[in-house]
Design a protein around this motif. Structure first.
Motif, short mmCIF file in Angstrom:
data_model
loop_
_atom_site.label_atom_id
_atom_site.label_comp_id
_atom_site.label_asym_id
_atom_site.label_seq_id
_atom_site.Cartn_x
_atom_site.Cartn_y
_atom_site.Cartn_z
N PHE A 75 77.78 46.26 44.43
CA PHE A 75 76.66 45.67 45.15
C PHE A 75 75.91 44.69 44.28
O PHE A 75 76.01 44.68 43.06
CB PHE A 75 75.71 46.75 45.69
N SER A 76 75.17 43.83 44.94
CA SER A 76 74.21 42.94 44.30
C SER A 76 72.97 42.99 45.18
O SER A 76 73.07 42.90 46.40
CB SER A 76 74.75 41.51 44.23
N ARG A 77 71.83 43.18 44.56
CA ARG A 77 70.62 43.33 45.35
C ARG A 77 69.49 42.55 44.71
O ARG A 77 69.27 42.63 43.51
CB ARG A 77 70.23 44.80 45.45
N ARG A 78 68.76 41.82 45.54
CA ARG A 78 67.57 41.11 45.09
C ARG A 78 66.48 42.15 44.82
O ARG A 78 66.35 43.12 45.57
CB ARG A 78 67.10 40.15 46.17
N ILE A 79 65.73 41.93 43.77
CA ILE A 79 64.55 42.74 43.51
C ILE A 79 63.36 41.81 43.35
O ILE A 79 63.48 40.70 42.82
CB ILE A 79 64.69 43.66 42.26
N GLY A 80 62.24 42.25 43.84
CA GLY A 80 61.04 41.42 43.73
C GLY A 80 59.79 42.27 43.81
O GLY A 80 59.74 43.27 44.52
N THR A 91 47.54 46.10 43.87
CA THR A 91 48.15 46.20 45.19
C THR A 91 49.21 45.10 45.30
O THR A 91 49.13 44.09 44.60
CB THR A 91 47.12 46.02 46.34
N GLY A 92 50.18 45.33 46.17
CA GLY A 92 51.20 44.31 46.36
C GLY A 92 52.37 44.80 47.17
O GLY A 92 52.24 45.72 47.99
N SER A 93 53.53 44.19 46.91
CA SER A 93 54.73 44.54 47.68
C SER A 93 55.94 44.60 46.75
O SER A 93 55.95 44.02 45.66
CB SER A 93 54.97 43.52 48.78
N TYR A 94 56.96 45.32 47.22
CA TYR A 94 58.20 45.51 46.48
C TYR A 94 59.37 45.31 47.42
O TYR A 94 59.37 45.83 48.54
CB TYR A 94 58.23 46.93 45.90
N VAL A 95 60.37 44.56 46.97
CA VAL A 95 61.61 44.38 47.70
C VAL A 95 62.72 44.77 46.74
O VAL A 95 62.75 44.33 45.59
CB VAL A 95 61.80 42.91 48.14
N GLY A 96 63.64 45.61 47.18
CA GLY A 96 64.74 46.01 46.32
C GLY A 96 65.54 47.15 46.90
O GLY A 96 66.48 47.63 46.29
N SER A 97 65.17 47.58 48.08
CA SER A 97 65.85 48.69 48.72
C SER A 97 66.36 48.25 50.09
O SER A 97 65.79 47.35 50.71
CB SER A 97 64.88 49.86 48.90
N ARG A 98 67.39 48.91 50.55
CA ARG A 98 67.88 48.59 51.90
C ARG A 98 66.90 49.06 52.97
O ARG A 98 67.04 48.72 54.13
CB ARG A 98 69.27 49.18 52.10
N ARG A 99 65.88 49.84 52.56
CA ARG A 99 64.84 50.27 53.51
C ARG A 99 63.91 49.13 53.89
O ARG A 99 63.12 49.25 54.80
CB ARG A 99 64.00 51.38 52.90
N ALA A 101 61.00 45.97 52.75
CA ALA A 101 59.84 45.76 51.88
C ALA A 101 58.91 46.98 51.94
O ALA A 101 58.78 47.64 52.96
CB ALA A 101 59.08 44.51 52.31
N ALA A 102 58.29 47.26 50.79
CA ALA A 102 57.36 48.39 50.69
C ALA A 102 56.05 47.90 50.09
O ALA A 102 56.01 46.88 49.40
CB ALA A 102 57.96 49.48 49.80
N ARG A 103 54.99 48.65 50.36
CA ARG A 103 53.69 48.35 49.75
C ARG A 103 53.62 49.04 48.41
O ARG A 103 54.18 50.12 48.22
CB ARG A 103 52.54 48.87 50.63
N LEU A 104 52.90 48.42 47.48
CA LEU A 104 52.64 49.01 46.17
C LEU A 104 51.15 49.16 45.98
O LEU A 104 50.38 48.25 46.32
CB LEU A 104 53.18 48.10 45.05
N VAL A 105 50.72 50.30 45.45
CA VAL A 105 49.33 50.52 45.07
C VAL A 105 49.31 51.35 43.80
O VAL A 105 50.17 52.21 43.60
CB VAL A 105 48.51 51.25 46.17
N GLN A 116 52.49 53.54 43.31
CA GLN A 116 53.12 54.26 44.42
C GLN A 116 53.85 53.24 45.27
O GLN A 116 53.33 52.16 45.54
CB GLN A 116 52.08 54.95 45.29
N ILE A 117 55.06 53.59 45.68
CA ILE A 117 55.84 52.78 46.61
C ILE A 117 55.69 53.44 47.97
O ILE A 117 56.05 54.60 48.14
CB ILE A 117 57.33 52.73 46.22
N LEU A 118 55.15 52.70 48.91
CA LEU A 118 54.93 53.22 50.27
C LEU A 118 55.91 52.53 51.21
O LEU A 118 55.70 51.38 51.62
CB LEU A 118 53.48 52.99 50.69
N TRP A 119 57.01 53.23 51.51
CA TRP A 119 58.05 52.67 52.36
C TRP A 119 57.56 52.59 53.80
O TRP A 119 56.78 53.44 54.24
CB TRP A 119 59.31 53.52 52.31
#
Length: 166
Positions: A75-80, A91-99, A101-105, A116-119
């Motif tokens: 696999f190859s996956r973008r992370i951000g 606060t912010g956001s995370y991309v890197g899972s097939r689920r 984008a998630a919120r970060l706090v 915390q990653i809030l899916w």
């Protein structure tokens, strides 16, 4: 009245110092990075060796990380990660899972952001995981994600990535 004005001025200097501290910390994470580690595609999966590269840009109290991790041909996956510091809170956001984008706090302790990653809720209830983003000495960064196993609830390290500034 004079003590109220003094308290207001002191509060403004305290907030300014906190913002300056966060800007200085975020700057340690800025640059082009490469490295690798291990990633589990699911908490119960076997870890895969990955190689990663990312670019990180600190802009005042904001941080943007953008890159990709690869595991041979599997696999190859973008992370951000996009983060904004407001005082000691992030606060912010995370991309890197097939689920998706998630919120970060979270907050920073020393040289580590504890987030915390809030899916997003996809019908099975929201899922919470954690991410530690650390400045590890000059020119080194570590990203670790931990989430509960869906059946047992046991905490599982799902990614450990060690990066070096180019």
């Amino acid at each position: 009245m004079t003590s109220a004005i003094m308290a207001l001025i002191l509060a403004m200097f305290t907030v300014s110092a906190a913002i300056a501290d966060e800007k200085a910390f975020l700057e340690t994470l800025s640059g082009s990075w490469h490295g690798g580690g291990q990633v589990r595609l699911k908490p119960g999966a076997v870890p895969l060796a990955v190689s990663c590269s990312l670019d990180s840009r600190a802009d005042g109290a904001a941080l943007n990380l953008d890159g990709a991790c690869r595991a041979k041909v599997v696999f190859s996956r973008r992370i951000g990660v996009d983060l904004q510091a407001n005082g000691g809170r992030y606060t912010g956001s995370y991309v890197g899972s097939r689920r998706g984008a998630a919120r970060l706090v979270g907050t920073r302790t020393g040289d580590t952001l504890n987030l915390q990653i809030l899916w997003p809720d996809k019908g099975s209830g929201s899922r919470v995981a954690s991410m530690r983003l650390a400045s590890v000495g000059t020119g080194h960064m570590r990203i670790v994600t931990i989430e509960p196993h869906p059946q047992t609830g046991e905490k599982v390290v799902t990614a450990t990535i060690e990066l070096t500034r180019n």
